[in-house]
Each structure stands twice: as structure tokens, then as C-alpha cells.
Design an enzyme around this catalytic site. Structure first.
Site, PDB file in Angstrom:
ATOM      1  N   HIS A 294       0.845  -1.210   0.000  1.00 39.26           N
ATOM      2  CA  HIS A 294       0.000   0.000   0.000  1.00 39.26           C
ATOM      3  C   HIS A 294       0.875   1.251   0.000  1.00 39.26           C
ATOM      4  O   HIS A 294       2.067   1.204   0.309  1.00 39.26           O
ATOM      5  CB  HIS A 294      -0.904   0.038   1.233  1.00 39.26           C
ATOM      6  CG  HIS A 294      -2.102  -0.858   1.121  1.00 39.26           C
ATOM      7  ND1 HIS A 294      -2.068  -2.190   1.466  1.00 39.26           N
ATOM      8  CD2 HIS A 294      -3.375  -0.611   0.688  1.00 39.26           C
ATOM      9  CE1 HIS A 294      -3.260  -2.730   1.260  1.00 39.26           C
ATOM     10  NE2 HIS A 294      -4.071  -1.794   0.780  1.00 39.26           N
TER      11      HIS A 294
ATOM     12  N   LYS B  86      -0.677   5.032   4.600  1.00 35.61           N
ATOM     13  CA  LYS B  86      -1.547   4.098   5.333  1.00 35.61           C
ATOM     14  C   LYS B  86      -1.113   3.979   6.796  1.00 35.61           C
ATOM     15  O   LYS B  86       0.059   3.768   7.095  1.00 35.61           O
ATOM     16  CB  LYS B  86      -1.532   2.725   4.636  1.00 35.61           C
ATOM     17  CG  LYS B  86      -2.551   1.778   5.225  1.00 35.61           C
ATOM     18  CD  LYS B  86      -2.876   0.627   4.283  1.00 35.61           C
ATOM     19  CE  LYS B  86      -3.855  -0.356   4.890  1.00 35.61           C
ATOM     20  NZ  LYS B  86      -5.131   0.241   5.311  1.00 35.61           N
TER      21      LYS B  86
HETATM   22  N1  LIG Z   1     -12.785  -0.896   2.996  1.00 35.44           N
HETATM   23  C1  LIG Z   1     -12.242  -0.409   1.869  1.00 35.44           C
HETATM   24  O1  LIG Z   1     -12.602  -0.792   0.737  1.00 35.44           O
HETATM   25  C2  LIG Z   1     -11.203   0.661   1.981  1.00 35.44           C
HETATM   26  C3  LIG Z   1     -10.817   1.094   3.213  1.00 35.44           C
HETATM   27  N2  LIG Z   1      -9.961   2.148   3.323  1.00 35.44           N
HETATM   28  C4  LIG Z   1      -9.731   2.606   4.689  1.00 35.44           C
HETATM   29  O2  LIG Z   1     -10.490   3.790   4.870  1.00 35.44           O
HETATM   30  C5  LIG Z   1      -9.841   4.666   5.781  1.00 35.44           C
HETATM   31  C6  LIG Z   1      -9.719   6.061   5.142  1.00 35.44           C
HETATM   32  O3  LIG Z   1      -8.915   5.987   3.993  1.00 35.44           O
HETATM   33  P1  LIG Z   1      -8.552   7.328   3.151  1.00 35.44           P
HETATM   34  O4  LIG Z   1      -9.770   8.024   2.711  1.00 35.44           O
HETATM   35  O5  LIG Z   1      -7.564   6.856   2.151  1.00 35.44           O
HETATM   36  O6  LIG Z   1      -7.818   8.177   4.294  1.00 35.44           O
HETATM   37  P2  LIG Z   1      -7.598   9.758   4.358  1.00 35.44           P
HETATM   38  O7  LIG Z   1      -6.538   9.982   5.399  1.00 35.44           O
HETATM   39  O8  LIG Z   1      -7.380  10.305   2.997  1.00 35.44           O
HETATM   40  O9  LIG Z   1      -8.996  10.321   4.887  1.00 35.44           O
HETATM   41  C7  LIG Z   1      -9.458  10.204   6.207  1.00 35.44           C
HETATM   42  C8  LIG Z   1     -10.306  11.420   6.497  1.00 35.44           C
HETATM   43  O10 LIG Z   1     -10.962  11.262   7.753  1.00 35.44           O
HETATM   44  C9  LIG Z   1     -10.900  12.508   8.415  1.00 35.44           C
HETATM   45  N3  LIG Z   1     -11.136  12.349   9.848  1.00 35.44           N
HETATM   46  C10 LIG Z   1     -10.229  12.186  10.848  1.00 35.44           C
HETATM   47  N4  LIG Z   1     -10.863  12.084  12.034  1.00 35.44           N
HETATM   48  C11 LIG Z   1     -12.196  12.191  11.779  1.00 35.44           C
HETATM   49  C12 LIG Z   1     -13.360  12.175  12.588  1.00 35.44           C
HETATM   50  N5  LIG Z   1     -13.303  12.005  13.925  1.00 35.44           N
HETATM   51  N6  LIG Z   1     -14.571  12.295  11.994  1.00 35.44           N
HETATM   52  C13 LIG Z   1     -14.659  12.464  10.652  1.00 35.44           C
HETATM   53  N7  LIG Z   1     -13.584  12.510   9.839  1.00 35.44           N
HETATM   54  C14 LIG Z   1     -12.367  12.370  10.389  1.00 35.44           C
HETATM   55  C15 LIG Z   1      -9.521  13.032   8.079  1.00 35.44           C
HETATM   56  O11 LIG Z   1      -9.428  14.427   8.355  1.00 35.44           O
HETATM   57  P3  LIG Z   1      -7.957  15.066   8.694  1.00 35.44           P
HETATM   58  O12 LIG Z   1      -7.096  14.707   7.536  1.00 35.44           O
HETATM   59  O13 LIG Z   1      -8.255  16.506   8.850  1.00 35.44           O
HETATM   60  O14 LIG Z   1      -7.514  14.394   9.965  1.00 35.44           O
HETATM   61  C16 LIG Z   1      -9.487  12.718   6.592  1.00 35.44           C
HETATM   62  O15 LIG Z   1     -10.109  13.732   5.830  1.00 35.44           O
HETATM   63  C17 LIG Z   1      -8.545   3.959   6.150  1.00 35.44           C
HETATM   64  O16 LIG Z   1      -8.745   3.229   7.344  1.00 35.44           O
HETATM   65  C18 LIG Z   1      -8.312   2.979   4.999  1.00 35.44           C
HETATM   66  O17 LIG Z   1      -7.571   1.848   5.398  1.00 35.44           O
HETATM   67  C19 LIG Z   1      -9.454   2.786   2.251  1.00 35.44           C
HETATM   68  C20 LIG Z   1      -9.776   2.372   0.996  1.00 35.44           C
HETATM   69  C21 LIG Z   1     -10.657   1.261   0.754  1.00 35.44           C
HETATM   70  O1  LIG Z   2      -5.697   2.231   3.289  1.00 34.93           O
HETATM   71  C1  LIG Z   2      -6.013   1.931   2.115  1.00 34.93           C
HETATM   72  O2  LIG Z   2      -5.740   2.670   1.161  1.00 34.93           O
HETATM   73  C2  LIG Z   2      -6.741   0.675   1.899  1.00 34.93           C
HETATM   74  N1  LIG Z   2      -7.198   0.046   2.932  1.00 34.93           N
HETATM   75  C3  LIG Z   2      -7.968  -1.137   2.939  1.00 34.93           C
HETATM   76  C4  LIG Z   2      -7.293  -2.220   3.719  1.00 34.93           C
HETATM   77  O3  LIG Z   2      -6.673  -1.923   4.766  1.00 34.93           O
HETATM   78  O4  LIG Z   2      -7.390  -3.382   3.347  1.00 34.93           O
HETATM   79  C5  LIG Z   2      -8.452  -1.540   1.584  1.00 34.93           C
HETATM   80  C6  LIG Z   2      -7.575  -1.170   0.420  1.00 34.93           C
HETATM   81  O5  LIG Z   2      -6.588  -2.135   0.266  1.00 34.93           O
HETATM   82  C7  LIG Z   2      -7.011   0.220   0.515  1.00 34.93           C
END
Ligand SMILES: NC(=O)C1=CN([C@@H]2O[C@H](COP(=O)(O)OP(=O)(O)OC[C@H]3O[C@@H](n4cnc5c(N)ncnc54)[C@H](OP(=O)(O)O)[C@@H]3O)[C@@H](O)[C@H]2O)C=CC1
Ligand SMILES: O=C(O)C1=N[C@H](C(=O)O)C[C@H](O)C1
Length: 250
Positions: free
Chosen positions: A135, A139
Site C-alpha cells: 500500500h 496508510k
Molecule cells: N474498505 C475499503 O474498501 C477501503 C478502506 N480504506 C480505509 O479507509 C480509511 C480512510 O482511507 P482514506 O480516505 O484513504 O484516508 P484519508 O486519510 O485520505 O482520509 C481520512 C479522512 O478522515 C478525516 N477524519 C479524521 N478524524 C475524523 C473524525 N473524527 N470524523 C470524521 N472525519 C475524520 C480526516 O481528516 P484530517 O485529515 O483533517 O484528519 C481525513 O479527511 C482507512 O482506514 C483505509 O484503510 C481505504 C480504501 C478502501
Molecule cells: O488504506 C487503504 O488505502 C486501503 N485500505 C484497505 C485495507 O486496509 O485493506 C483496503 C484497500 O486495500 C485500501
């Protein structure tokens, strides 16, 4: 339908675009700086919320969604020690949630292939499995949520394994452990590799996301599917409705 977005980062932005393209209305966006907005009429008017934030904030966001009476699709990884308690709440009627470590349809198919291969390999002890996830450098958690799901499902099918481990310097891996390696590299959206190695050959299963679009599209489709349902759900519940292959998902 009306969608609320919790977490306006990389996933939140893409989910907003895809939700609108599919004819949905985004009624509320909650990010780190406006977490009181769970109490607003806009948030409470949503049919479903979609949560992608951080391992340390997911649980409070889920509980706030339950308190507001809004079903929630959760993609955040790295918090799943609390999953049994949240699932229990849903089963007792305190909230509705669909959680997946990965919303990509391709990854959910890959998970099914992993279960099948693991069941076959149970009879072939000359093959040893190993997993690697790659990744982007931003992450926060490891191993990835997807790798943990793949590992738990593989271990569940193979009698000679009983746990997964990450490599630790100076520590010999346990004979009954599946090793999960993690690599953090550039802007890689998400790659998962499962290899089964014997003294004469290696069989490799590999899923490589080309972008985050598959994750975001799957999450929006899950939200559309969740509308009007009550309880705790997974992608398997949703996907079992669209395949004719018996036993692939549930
Ligand atoms: N299940 C799936 O298919 C996937 C899962 N993921 C997971 O999703 C999560 C997010 O990924 P991603 O979007 O790439 O991460 P990012 O870091 O780009 O986005 C996370 C966002 O959440 C915000 N945030 C932090 N604290 C809070 C809060 N208390 N309430 C609301 N918002 C908050 C952050 O704000 P700030 O930056 O200001 O702190 C930021 O804008 C990760 O855990 C990742 O592993 C990702 C892709 C696919
Ligand atoms: O953090 C990410 O970007 C992603 N998180 C998920 C995971 O932890 O499996 C899904 C995807 O691989 C992207």
C-alpha cells in the site's frame, strides 16, 4: 437516495463524486473539524452514511451514526477488535451497519478464490502459504484490513494453521502461523498477494487495484443496497444476491 459522508479524505472525495454520478444526493459531509454535525437535521435526514476515516475515530463515528438513527456503511480498517461489540449492538436493534475491509467487487471475488484454494490446499501439506500486502506510504495500519480478512478465512480452511503473524526481527515464525508481510511504497492503491510454495513450484494469487475507484464504487453500491434494511451485514450478504455460483459468498 440521501447520503451522508463521514471522512472527507481520499475515499470521501471519491465517494462524493461517484454517489452523485449515480443520482444520489449528498446531504451532509462530516470531517475532523465538524464532528458535532452528527446532531444536525441534515445528517439525520440521510438514508445511509458512508464512513472512511481513521482507526482511532471509526468506533465513535459508528456510535454517533447509531445514536442519530442513520444506517452506516463502514470502510475504515484497523479498529476491528471492537467489531464483535458493534455487531452485537446491531443484532440487538441498536443500529444498522455494513462493514467490509474491502469494498472492491474484484477483491471480494479474490476472497472467494482464496477460500476455495485454501480448502483444496488443506489436503496438500507440502504447500506453505504466505501473504504480502503493498500500500501507499500514508496508510496508518498494518497488516491491511483486507490481508487480515484473507488470512482469517485462509486459516479457517487449513487445519495445519491456527494464527497469522507479522515478521519480527530475530523471531522464528511459528510452524502453525501464516506470515503476512506489509510493504509501504509510493501511492500504491492496494495490492494483495497470496503464494503457496512447495519445493517444486509456487502457486500465486494476486489482486492489484488500479485506483481507489473500485473501493468507492463498491461502498456506494453497498449504501444503496443497505437502504431500508436493519441489522449487521457484509459484502457477502450483498454479493450472494447477484451470483448463481452456489457457496461462493455464503
Ligand atoms: N474498505 C475499503 O474498501 C477501503 C478502506 N480504506 C480505509 O479507509 C480509511 C480512510 O482511507 P482514506 O480516505 O484513504 O484516508 P484519508 O486519510 O485520505 O482520509 C481520512 C479522512 O478522515 C478525516 N477524519 C479524521 N478524524 C475524523 C473524525 N473524527 N470524523 C470524521 N472525519 C475524520 C480526516 O481528516 P484530517 O485529515 O483533517 O484528519 C481525513 O479527511 C482507512 O482506514 C483505509 O484503510 C481505504 C480504501 C478502501
Ligand atoms: O488504506 C487503504 O488505502 C486501503 N485500505 C484497505 C485495507 O486496509 O485493506 C483496503 C484497500 O486495500 C485500501
Amino acid at each position: 437516495m440521501k447520503i451522508a459522508i463521514i471522512g472527507y479524505g481520499k475515499m470521501g472525495h471519491l465517494i462524493e463524486t461517484i454517489a452523485k454520478e449515480r443520482g444520489n444526493k449528498v446531504v451532509c459531509i462530516i470531517d475532523a473539524d465538524n464532528t458535532d454535525d452528527f446532531n444536525t437535521p441534515e445528517f439525520k435526514s440521510a438514508d445511509v452514511a458512508i464512513e472512511f476515516t481513521t482507526p482511532s475515530t471509526a468506533v465513535s463515528n459508528i456510535l454517533a451514526s447509531f445514536a442519530a438513527g442513520v444506517p452506516v456503511v463502514v470502510g475504515t480498517t484497523g479498529w476491528t477488535d471492537s467489531l464483535p461489540d458493534i455487531k452485537d449492538m446491531c443484532e440487538k436493534g441498536a443500529g444498522t451497519m455494513l462493514w467490509a475491509s474491502n469494498f472492491s467487487i474484484g477483491v471480494n471475488l479474490f476472497m472467494a478464490f482464496n477460500r476455495y484454494v485454501a480448502a483444496v490446499m488443506n489436503d496438500f501439506p507440502e504447500y506453505s502459504p504466505e501473504m504480502t500486502e503493498i500500500h501507499h506510504i500514508h496508510k496508518l495500519d498494518h497488516p491491511s484490513g483486507t490481508a487480515i480478512t484473507l488470512a482469517d478465512e485462509l486459516i479457517g480452511k487449513v487445519d495445519r494453521l491456527n494464527r497469522w503473524e507479522e515478521p519480527q526481527p530475530g523471531k522464528t515464525p511459528n510452524d502453525h502461523a501464516l506470515m503476512i508481510n506489509h510493504v509501504r511504497e509510493g501511492e500504491v492503491p492496494g495490492t494483495h498477494i497470496i503464494s503457496w510454495d512447495s519445493s517444486v513450484d509456487t502457486i500465486t494469487l494476486r489482486h492489484e487495484a488500479k485506483s481507489r475507484v473500485g473501493f468507492a464504487l463498491g461502498a456506494v453500491k453497498a449504501a444503496e443496497w443497505l437502504k431500508g434494511r436493519k441489522g449487521f451485514f457484509s459484502m457477502a450478504d450483498m454479493l450472494s444476491e447477484v451470483t448463481h455460483t452456489k457457496g461462493l459468498f455464503v
